[in-house]
Design a protein around this motif. Structure first.
Motif, PDB file in Angstrom:
ATOM      1  N   PHE A  55     -41.585   3.559  37.017  1.00 24.45           N
ATOM      2  CA  PHE A  55     -41.002   2.657  36.012  1.00 24.45           C
ATOM      3  C   PHE A  55     -41.754   1.330  35.950  1.00 24.45           C
ATOM      4  CE2 PHE A  55     -37.999  -0.928  35.378  1.00 24.45           C
ATOM      5  CZ  PHE A  55     -37.764  -0.754  34.026  1.00 24.45           C
ATOM      6  N   LEU A  56     -41.969   0.755  37.140  1.00 27.89           N
ATOM      7  CA  LEU A  56     -42.639  -0.547  37.182  1.00 27.89           C
ATOM      8  C   LEU A  56     -44.064  -0.458  36.639  1.00 27.89           C
ATOM      9  CD1 LEU A  56     -41.364  -1.914  40.629  1.00 27.89           C
ATOM     10  CD2 LEU A  56     -40.627  -2.605  38.325  1.00 27.89           C
ATOM     11  N   ASN A  57     -44.730   0.642  36.927  1.00 29.42           N
ATOM     12  CA  ASN A  57     -46.099   0.782  36.435  1.00 29.42           C
ATOM     13  C   ASN A  57     -46.160   1.035  34.928  1.00 29.42           C
ATOM     14  OD1 ASN A  57     -48.033   0.306  38.562  1.00 29.42           O
ATOM     15  ND2 ASN A  57     -47.049   2.019  39.631  1.00 29.42           N
ATOM     16  N   GLU A  58     -45.136   1.689  34.410  1.00 30.37           N
ATOM     17  CA  GLU A  58     -45.055   1.820  32.955  1.00 30.37           C
ATOM     18  C   GLU A  58     -44.903   0.439  32.319  1.00 30.37           C
ATOM     19  OE1 GLU A  58     -45.204   4.491  30.681  1.00 30.37           O
ATOM     20  OE2 GLU A  58     -46.136   5.333  32.464  1.00 30.37           O
ATOM     21  N   GLN A  59     -44.069  -0.380  32.931  1.00 29.58           N
ATOM     22  CA  GLN A  59     -43.864  -1.743  32.432  1.00 29.58           C
ATOM     23  C   GLN A  59     -45.157  -2.537  32.518  1.00 29.58           C
ATOM     24  OE1 GLN A  59     -40.728  -3.293  31.361  1.00 29.58           O
ATOM     25  NE2 GLN A  59     -40.290  -1.118  31.084  1.00 29.58           N
ATOM     26  N   LYS A  60     -45.869  -2.309  33.606  1.00 24.02           N
ATOM     27  CA  LYS A  60     -47.151  -2.999  33.788  1.00 24.02           C
ATOM     28  C   LYS A  60     -48.128  -2.637  32.672  1.00 24.02           C
ATOM     29  CE  LYS A  60     -51.203  -2.985  36.821  1.00 24.02           C
ATOM     30  NZ  LYS A  60     -51.819  -2.353  38.015  1.00 24.02           N
ATOM     31  N   LYS A  61     -48.203  -1.351  32.391  1.00 24.22           N
ATOM     32  CA  LYS A  61     -49.091  -0.891  31.322  1.00 24.22           C
ATOM     33  C   LYS A  61     -48.759  -1.598  30.015  1.00 24.22           C
ATOM     34  CE  LYS A  61     -49.417   3.909  32.292  1.00 24.22           C
ATOM     35  NZ  LYS A  61     -49.157   5.241  31.717  1.00 24.22           N
ATOM     36  N   GLU A  62     -47.481  -1.565  29.684  1.00 33.67           N
ATOM     37  CA  GLU A  62     -47.008  -2.198  28.445  1.00 33.67           C
ATOM     38  C   GLU A  62     -47.370  -3.684  28.420  1.00 33.67           C
ATOM     39  OE1 GLU A  62     -45.353  -0.689  25.929  1.00 33.67           O
ATOM     40  OE2 GLU A  62     -45.212  -2.569  24.801  1.00 33.67           O
ATOM     41  N   LEU A  63     -47.161  -4.303  29.569  1.00 31.51           N
ATOM     42  CA  LEU A  63     -47.381  -5.739  29.757  1.00 31.51           C
ATOM     43  C   LEU A  63     -48.830  -6.153  29.510  1.00 31.51           C
ATOM     44  CD1 LEU A  63     -44.951  -7.290  30.994  1.00 31.51           C
ATOM     45  CD2 LEU A  63     -46.217  -7.350  33.117  1.00 31.51           C
ATOM     46  N   LEU A  64     -49.736  -5.315  29.991  1.00 34.57           N
ATOM     47  CA  LEU A  64     -51.150  -5.682  29.944  1.00 34.57           C
ATOM     48  C   LEU A  64     -51.818  -5.260  28.641  1.00 34.57           C
ATOM     49  CD1 LEU A  64     -52.185  -4.820  33.601  1.00 34.57           C
ATOM     50  CD2 LEU A  64     -51.772  -7.081  32.632  1.00 34.57           C
ATOM     51  N   LEU A  80     -42.467 -11.984  33.119  1.00 34.42           N
ATOM     52  CA  LEU A  80     -43.850 -11.528  33.015  1.00 34.42           C
ATOM     53  C   LEU A  80     -44.204 -11.218  31.568  1.00 34.42           C
ATOM     54  CD1 LEU A  80     -44.219  -9.165  36.112  1.00 34.42           C
ATOM     55  CD2 LEU A  80     -45.697 -11.114  35.600  1.00 34.42           C
ATOM     56  N   LYS A  81     -43.280 -10.568  30.888  1.00 36.26           N
ATOM     57  CA  LYS A  81     -43.535 -10.168  29.507  1.00 36.26           C
ATOM     58  C   LYS A  81     -43.810 -11.374  28.636  1.00 36.26           C
ATOM     59  CE  LYS A  81     -40.667  -6.237  28.961  1.00 36.26           C
ATOM     60  NZ  LYS A  81     -39.447  -5.700  28.332  1.00 36.26           N
ATOM     61  N   ILE A  82     -42.911 -12.339  28.740  1.00 39.40           N
ATOM     62  CA  ILE A  82     -43.078 -13.503  27.857  1.00 39.40           C
ATOM     63  C   ILE A  82     -44.290 -14.325  28.268  1.00 39.40           C
ATOM     64  CG2 ILE A  82     -41.607 -15.222  29.038  1.00 39.40           C
ATOM     65  CD1 ILE A  82     -40.474 -15.342  25.911  1.00 39.40           C
ATOM     66  N   THR A  83     -44.567 -14.353  29.552  1.00 41.09           N
ATOM     67  CA  THR A  83     -45.752 -15.069  30.003  1.00 41.09           C
ATOM     68  C   THR A  83     -47.012 -14.362  29.509  1.00 41.09           C
ATOM     69  OG1 THR A  83     -44.522 -15.675  31.991  1.00 41.09           O
ATOM     70  CG2 THR A  83     -46.871 -16.120  31.997  1.00 41.09           C
ATOM     71  N   ALA A  84     -46.976 -13.042  29.560  1.00 46.29           N
ATOM     72  CA  ALA A  84     -48.121 -12.269  29.082  1.00 46.29           C
ATOM     73  C   ALA A  84     -48.377 -12.561  27.609  1.00 46.29           C
ATOM     74  CB  ALA A  84     -47.866 -10.784  29.287  1.00 46.29           C
ATOM     75  N   GLN A  85     -47.314 -12.680  26.840  1.00 44.57           N
ATOM     76  CA  GLN A  85     -47.436 -12.923  25.406  1.00 44.57           C
ATOM     77  C   GLN A  85     -47.975 -14.307  25.107  1.00 44.57           C
ATOM     78  OE1 GLN A  85     -47.013 -11.023  22.625  1.00 44.57           O
ATOM     79  NE2 GLN A  85     -47.011  -9.410  24.133  1.00 44.57           N
ATOM     80  N   THR A  86     -47.534 -15.274  25.884  1.00 43.19           N
ATOM     81  CA  THR A  86     -47.843 -16.642  25.515  1.00 43.19           C
ATOM     82  C   THR A  86     -49.028 -17.224  26.263  1.00 43.19           C
ATOM     83  OG1 THR A  86     -46.191 -17.406  27.091  1.00 43.19           O
ATOM     84  CG2 THR A  86     -45.495 -17.173  24.816  1.00 43.19           C
ATOM     85  N   MET A  87     -49.191 -16.790  27.528  1.00 43.57           N
ATOM     86  CA  MET A  87     -50.273 -17.401  28.302  1.00 43.57           C
ATOM     87  C   MET A  87     -51.190 -16.375  28.946  1.00 43.57           C
ATOM     88  SD  MET A  87     -47.631 -19.984  30.127  1.00 43.57           S
ATOM     89  CE  MET A  87     -46.050 -20.048  29.309  1.00 43.57           C
ATOM     90  N   GLY A  88     -50.764 -15.135  28.930  1.00 40.93           N
ATOM     91  CA  GLY A  88     -51.566 -14.101  29.541  1.00 40.93           C
ATOM     92  C   GLY A  88     -51.298 -13.940  31.021  1.00 40.93           C
ATOM     93  N   VAL A  89     -51.311 -12.705  31.485  1.00 47.66           N
ATOM     94  CA  VAL A  89     -51.231 -12.433  32.921  1.00 47.66           C
ATOM     95  C   VAL A  89     -52.309 -11.405  33.258  1.00 47.66           C
ATOM     96  CG1 VAL A  89     -48.757 -12.869  33.165  1.00 47.66           C
ATOM     97  CG2 VAL A  89     -49.563 -10.579  32.607  1.00 47.66           C
TER      98      VAL A  89
END
Lengths: 195, 195
Positions: free
Chosen positions: A87-96, A165-174
DNA sequence: AAATAAAAATACATATGTGTCAGTTTTTGC
DNA sequence: GCAAAAACTGACACATATGTATTTTTATTT
């Protein structure tokens, strides 16, 4: 409604999804969707009355597809830790992912819409997610995989971190390593050290 | 620019802030601001050219005020744990506030604006926050208050949780006890048990 | 193949927002 | 108290989006 009509509605939703992925939610107009679909504005209104309605349909489709991914990749005898990590890795994929993601659109939709029924769809998905993870943790604790004394709190914490993480990824990148660090944190809190 | 002009610009920003607090960012028009200020549209354009520009000024003001609160409430000899807790509780207050908050507007702004300079203001604030907390943790570890072996990672984790709480508060709501649980988590990870 | 029904396209009316500018009022300095 | 400068106003021109109504095209039925 005829079979052909159903076909067309589905085609509209799939095409609109692309538009939402590219432009987010708020700036997408009926005209944008129409142009991508190669139909006329009047024609679109025969099927859907607003971008909100279309977006909710897109979300429904996404949700179905996510379920399919999940049930297609988890074997019957997977451990709780394996499932959680999947689950967490699916989220990671989506996130990146930089493109082909609705994340931005979903956040815009959050804020563009007035409360009632509309955003409740999203709230429901969130609550469901928390409940699933909560139960997963409970199972993990019961069979000795995890150490945890607050299932719900821990599940919520996981979702807060993911949202952050999601919102940070969207706005500032992770970066991938930032996400990995968080995943390691989460597992560590459950008593699992990732190698 | 005359003194009176400066006065007026400040008045516009303070008044516009109220509008942004009530309506968020995206739906606010120059007309909305003008009406609240009791000036004409043409007049507003003499001072500011867009709602984005005005919003950035509002953010600057907020940032200054937040600094003032901080420096006005932390004594010279406060421990790292006290400072961190003060910070977290300020965030909690902001989080639970239903009105007089720019949170919704800030998120809308995130997504409404194109990347470049504009959202960089927000990124910079985030990065600064992380750095401050990171240093705070370092100090805490050095004087034996905290236990932690990854300052930056832990600081980041704190901000992810806060961001997650913020967006969840906006879209689905959180209770004080949910926030307290997260604060307890954060402190616990640093080796501090809250009574 | 003509009549009818369904689907789709185009044009229209309405609404809302932006930015500018000619004209007016207020302020300022002498 | 008056002329010049500064500040301000309201209306205009433009742009874009919505939702509907009318016309045109396409499909279906007999």
């Amino acid at each position: 409604m005829s079979d052909k009509s159903e076909q067309k509605k589905k085609y509209i939703i799939e095409t609109a999804r692309e538009v939402f992925m590219e432009k987010g939610f708020k700036t997408v107009t009926m005209k944008d969707i129409v142009e991508r679909c190669n139909i006329s504005r009047g024609g679109l209104y025969l099927y859907y009355e607003s971008t909100s309605q279309i977006f909710l349909e897109v979300l429904k489709l996404e949700s179905q597809e996510a379920d399919d991914v999940f049930s297609g990749n988890i074997s019957e005898d997977a451990t709780a830790a394996e499932i959680l990590l999947f689950f967490l890795n699916e989220q990671k994929k989506e996130l990146l992912r930089k493109s082909n993601t609705l994340t931005k659109a979903i956040y815009e939709f959050y804020f563009a819409e007035e409360r009632p029924k509309k955003t409740n769809v999203i709230k429901r998905q969130f609550d469901e997610g928390v409940k699933i993870v909560e139960n997963l943790i409970r199972v993990g604790v019961e069979n000795g995989e995890f150490i945890c004394d607050d299932y719900k709190g821990t599940a919520r914490n996981i979702f807060y971190v993911l949202e952050g993480l999601k919102i940070t990824a969207q706005t500032m990148g992770v970066t991938a390593s930032m996400v990995d660090a968080e995943i390691a944190y989460i597992m560590q809190n459950l008593g699992i050290e990732l190698s």
